[in-house]
Design a protein around this motif. Structure first.
Motif, PDB file in Angstrom:
ATOM      1  N   GLU A 208       0.843  -1.209   0.000  1.00  0.00           N
ATOM      2  CA  GLU A 208       0.000   0.000   0.000  1.00  0.00           C
ATOM      3  C   GLU A 208       0.874   1.253   0.000  1.00  0.00           C
ATOM      4  O   GLU A 208       0.581   2.225  -0.708  1.00  0.00           O
ATOM      5  CB  GLU A 208      -0.921   0.000   1.227  1.00  0.00           C
ATOM      6  N   ARG A 209       1.945   1.231   0.808  1.00  0.00           N
ATOM      7  CA  ARG A 209       2.847   2.385   0.841  1.00  0.00           C
ATOM      8  C   ARG A 209       3.543   2.553  -0.502  1.00  0.00           C
ATOM      9  O   ARG A 209       3.738   3.681  -0.973  1.00  0.00           O
ATOM     10  CB  ARG A 209       3.890   2.195   1.957  1.00  0.00           C
ATOM     11  N   TYR A 210       3.922   1.424  -1.129  1.00  0.00           N
ATOM     12  CA  TYR A 210       4.530   1.527  -2.458  1.00  0.00           C
ATOM     13  C   TYR A 210       3.562   2.177  -3.440  1.00  0.00           C
ATOM     14  O   TYR A 210       3.956   3.045  -4.228  1.00  0.00           O
ATOM     15  CB  TYR A 210       4.960   0.155  -3.006  1.00  0.00           C
ATOM     16  N   ALA A 211       2.314   1.762  -3.424  1.00  0.00           N
ATOM     17  CA  ALA A 211       1.329   2.325  -4.357  1.00  0.00           C
ATOM     18  C   ALA A 211       1.217   3.837  -4.185  1.00  0.00           C
ATOM     19  O   ALA A 211       1.085   4.581  -5.170  1.00  0.00           O
ATOM     20  CB  ALA A 211      -0.029   1.657  -4.153  1.00  0.00           C
ATOM     21  N   GLU A 212       1.288   4.296  -2.927  1.00  0.00           N
ATOM     22  CA  GLU A 212       1.230   5.739  -2.668  1.00  0.00           C
ATOM     23  C   GLU A 212       2.432   6.455  -3.270  1.00  0.00           C
ATOM     24  O   GLU A 212       2.287   7.476  -3.963  1.00  0.00           O
ATOM     25  CB  GLU A 212       1.207   6.002  -1.159  1.00  0.00           C
ATOM     26  N   ILE A 213       3.633   5.933  -3.010  1.00  0.00           N
ATOM     27  CA  ILE A 213       4.831   6.618  -3.489  1.00  0.00           C
ATOM     28  C   ILE A 213       4.944   6.523  -5.005  1.00  0.00           C
ATOM     29  O   ILE A 213       5.408   7.446  -5.678  1.00  0.00           O
ATOM     30  CB  ILE A 213       6.103   6.088  -2.792  1.00  0.00           C
TER      31      ILE A 213
ATOM     32  N   ILE B 191       8.847   2.385 -13.456  1.00  0.00           N
ATOM     33  CA  ILE B 191       8.898   2.369 -12.000  1.00  0.00           C
ATOM     34  C   ILE B 191       8.421   1.007 -11.527  1.00  0.00           C
ATOM     35  O   ILE B 191       7.503   0.421 -12.119  1.00  0.00           O
ATOM     36  CB  ILE B 191       8.042   3.515 -11.398  1.00  0.00           C
ATOM     37  N   GLN B 192       9.080   0.475 -10.488  1.00  0.00           N
ATOM     38  CA  GLN B 192       8.685  -0.835  -9.974  1.00  0.00           C
ATOM     39  C   GLN B 192       9.060  -0.940  -8.502  1.00  0.00           C
ATOM     40  O   GLN B 192      10.012  -0.321  -8.032  1.00  0.00           O
ATOM     41  CB  GLN B 192       9.334  -1.972 -10.764  1.00  0.00           C
ATOM     42  N   HIS B 193       8.274  -1.738  -7.788  1.00  0.00           N
ATOM     43  CA  HIS B 193       8.542  -2.075  -6.382  1.00  0.00           C
ATOM     44  C   HIS B 193       9.490  -3.260  -6.384  1.00  0.00           C
ATOM     45  O   HIS B 193       9.211  -4.299  -6.987  1.00  0.00           O
ATOM     46  CB  HIS B 193       7.217  -2.441  -5.696  1.00  0.00           C
ATOM     47  N   ILE B 194      10.640  -3.115  -5.717  1.00  0.00           N
ATOM     48  CA  ILE B 194      11.630  -4.180  -5.676  1.00  0.00           C
ATOM     49  C   ILE B 194      12.039  -4.425  -4.224  1.00  0.00           C
ATOM     50  O   ILE B 194      11.527  -3.795  -3.302  1.00  0.00           O
ATOM     51  CB  ILE B 194      12.862  -3.832  -6.542  1.00  0.00           C
ATOM     52  N   GLY B 195      12.982  -5.334  -4.040  1.00  0.00           N
ATOM     53  CA  GLY B 195      13.454  -5.610  -2.689  1.00  0.00           C
ATOM     54  C   GLY B 195      12.489  -6.505  -1.928  1.00  0.00           C
ATOM     55  O   GLY B 195      11.436  -6.921  -2.427  1.00  0.00           O
ATOM     56  N   SER B 196      12.839  -6.791  -0.690  1.00  0.00           N
ATOM     57  CA  SER B 196      12.090  -7.787   0.071  1.00  0.00           C
ATOM     58  C   SER B 196      10.661  -7.375   0.396  1.00  0.00           C
ATOM     59  O   SER B 196       9.780  -8.229   0.516  1.00  0.00           O
ATOM     60  CB  SER B 196      12.847  -8.117   1.357  1.00  0.00           C
ATOM     61  N   THR B 197      10.400  -6.069   0.540  1.00  0.00           N
ATOM     62  CA  THR B 197       9.019  -5.666   0.834  1.00  0.00           C
ATOM     63  C   THR B 197       8.093  -5.867  -0.360  1.00  0.00           C
ATOM     64  O   THR B 197       6.879  -5.770  -0.223  1.00  0.00           O
ATOM     65  CB  THR B 197       8.936  -4.202   1.304  1.00  0.00           C
ATOM     66  N   SER B 198       8.675  -6.166  -1.538  1.00  0.00           N
ATOM     67  CA  SER B 198       7.842  -6.406  -2.725  1.00  0.00           C
ATOM     68  C   SER B 198       7.471  -7.875  -2.888  1.00  0.00           C
ATOM     69  O   SER B 198       6.704  -8.220  -3.795  1.00  0.00           O
ATOM     70  CB  SER B 198       8.585  -5.935  -3.986  1.00  0.00           C
TER      71      SER B 198
ATOM     72  N   LEU C   2      12.857   9.423   4.843  1.00  0.00           N
ATOM     73  CA  LEU C   2      12.925   8.842   6.177  1.00  0.00           C
ATOM     74  C   LEU C   2      11.534   8.779   6.780  1.00  0.00           C
ATOM     75  O   LEU C   2      10.623   9.471   6.357  1.00  0.00           O
ATOM     76  CB  LEU C   2      13.871   9.658   7.055  1.00  0.00           C
ATOM     77  N   GLY C   3      11.384   7.932   7.769  1.00  0.00           N
ATOM     78  CA  GLY C   3      10.075   7.715   8.373  1.00  0.00           C
ATOM     79  C   GLY C   3       9.837   6.224   8.501  1.00  0.00           C
ATOM     80  O   GLY C   3      10.745   5.416   8.335  1.00  0.00           O
ATOM     81  N   GLU C   4       8.623   5.845   8.804  1.00  0.00           N
ATOM     82  CA  GLU C   4       8.282   4.423   8.953  1.00  0.00           C
ATOM     83  C   GLU C   4       7.122   4.070   8.046  1.00  0.00           C
ATOM     84  O   GLU C   4       6.029   4.594   8.235  1.00  0.00           O
ATOM     85  CB  GLU C   4       7.935   4.114  10.406  1.00  0.00           C
ATOM     86  N   PRO C   5       7.283   3.198   7.094  1.00  0.00           N
ATOM     87  CA  PRO C   5       8.563   2.629   6.688  1.00  0.00           C
ATOM     88  C   PRO C   5       9.377   3.627   5.861  1.00  0.00           C
ATOM     89  O   PRO C   5       8.810   4.564   5.285  1.00  0.00           O
ATOM     90  CB  PRO C   5       8.152   1.431   5.817  1.00  0.00           C
ATOM     91  N   ARG C   6      10.675   3.429   5.814  1.00  0.00           N
ATOM     92  CA  ARG C   6      11.508   4.255   4.944  1.00  0.00           C
ATOM     93  C   ARG C   6      11.197   3.955   3.483  1.00  0.00           C
ATOM     94  O   ARG C   6      10.701   2.871   3.155  1.00  0.00           O
ATOM     95  CB  ARG C   6      12.994   3.961   5.186  1.00  0.00           C
ATOM     96  N   VAL C   7      11.520   4.912   2.619  1.00  0.00           N
ATOM     97  CA  VAL C   7      11.420   4.696   1.178  1.00  0.00           C
ATOM     98  C   VAL C   7      12.789   4.981   0.572  1.00  0.00           C
ATOM     99  O   VAL C   7      13.380   6.036   0.841  1.00  0.00           O
ATOM    100  CB  VAL C   7      10.358   5.617   0.545  1.00  0.00           C
TER     101      VAL C   7
END
Length: 207
Positions: free
Chosen positions: A42-47, A62-69, A121-126
């Motif tokens: 959900e946070r990825y969709a926002e950013i 643009i794509q969501h990568i890494g472990s949170t994806s 910065l923040g929770e979660p970081r981007v």
């Protein structure tokens, strides 16, 4: 767009020592692993929507990568985002727009595909990783995400490597300076990561 990355380019691993960090910010971030969180996508969709809005036609991919994806994978609570622009070295064309979202230009790695890293910065970081349109890293990141999503055994193997690495990296390391904590964590889990990449590349006929 230009050429499609070759198998040799896609399968090449870059060691930490090869990559020159320019203007890296000191960071006191302490690595931690969290269980899968449904709010990450959900946070990825926002950013993604925010970056798409501020960059407009300058955004090539643009794509969501890494472990949170990866569904079901424990991860550092960091939303990693790959962004492709025509020329990452032309910072004036995109950095101010990304900074308008609160992102901070964190470091530059000219020797590693002209990579630019921006952080919110923040929770979660981007973490936003800017590359060119034909960068093999973008292909590698997408392949690894999809492989872990589709292969539960390797997903579990990777999760175990993360936990083992975190258990070994329990104090800052002066030898690595500001980048030390994350670099040491990555180094400990790297053999398992390379093993999974190797299996993935062979399955795709790239090795």
């Amino acid at each position: 767009m230009g050429h499609v990355p070759t198998p040799e380019q896609i399968t090449r691993h870059h060691d930490e020592g090869e990559v020159v960090h320019v203007g890296a910010h000191p960071t006191a971030y302490v690595v931690r692993i969290e269980e899968p969180d449904p709010t990450w996508p959900e946070r990825y969709a926002e950013i993604e929507q925010q970056i798409t809005t501020v960059l407009g036609e300058r955004l090539l991919a643009i794509q969501h990568i890494g472990s949170t994806s990866v569904p079901g994978l424990p991860a550092k609570p960091i939303i990693d985002v790959d962004v492709a622009v025509a020329d990452p070295a032309d910072e004036a064309a995109y950095v101010p727009a990304l900074e308008s979202l609160g992102l901070v230009h964190w470091l530059t790695e000219p020797s590693w595909h002209q990579h630019r890293l921006l952080k919110l910065l923040g929770e979660p970081r981007v973490h936003v990783h800017v590359f060119g349109p034909d960068c093999p890293e973008i292909v590698r990141h997408r392949m690894f995400r999809d492989w872990l999503t589709d292969h539960p055994e390797d997903r579990e193997r990777y999760a175990a490597a993360k936990r083992a690495a975190l258990a070994q990296v329990d104090a800052p390391d002066a030898d690595h300076g500001a980048l030390g904590f994350g670099m040491r964590y990555n180094a400990v889990k790297e053999p398992v990561v390379r093993e999974i990449y190797d299996r993935m590349f062979r399955a795709h006929g790239l090795l």
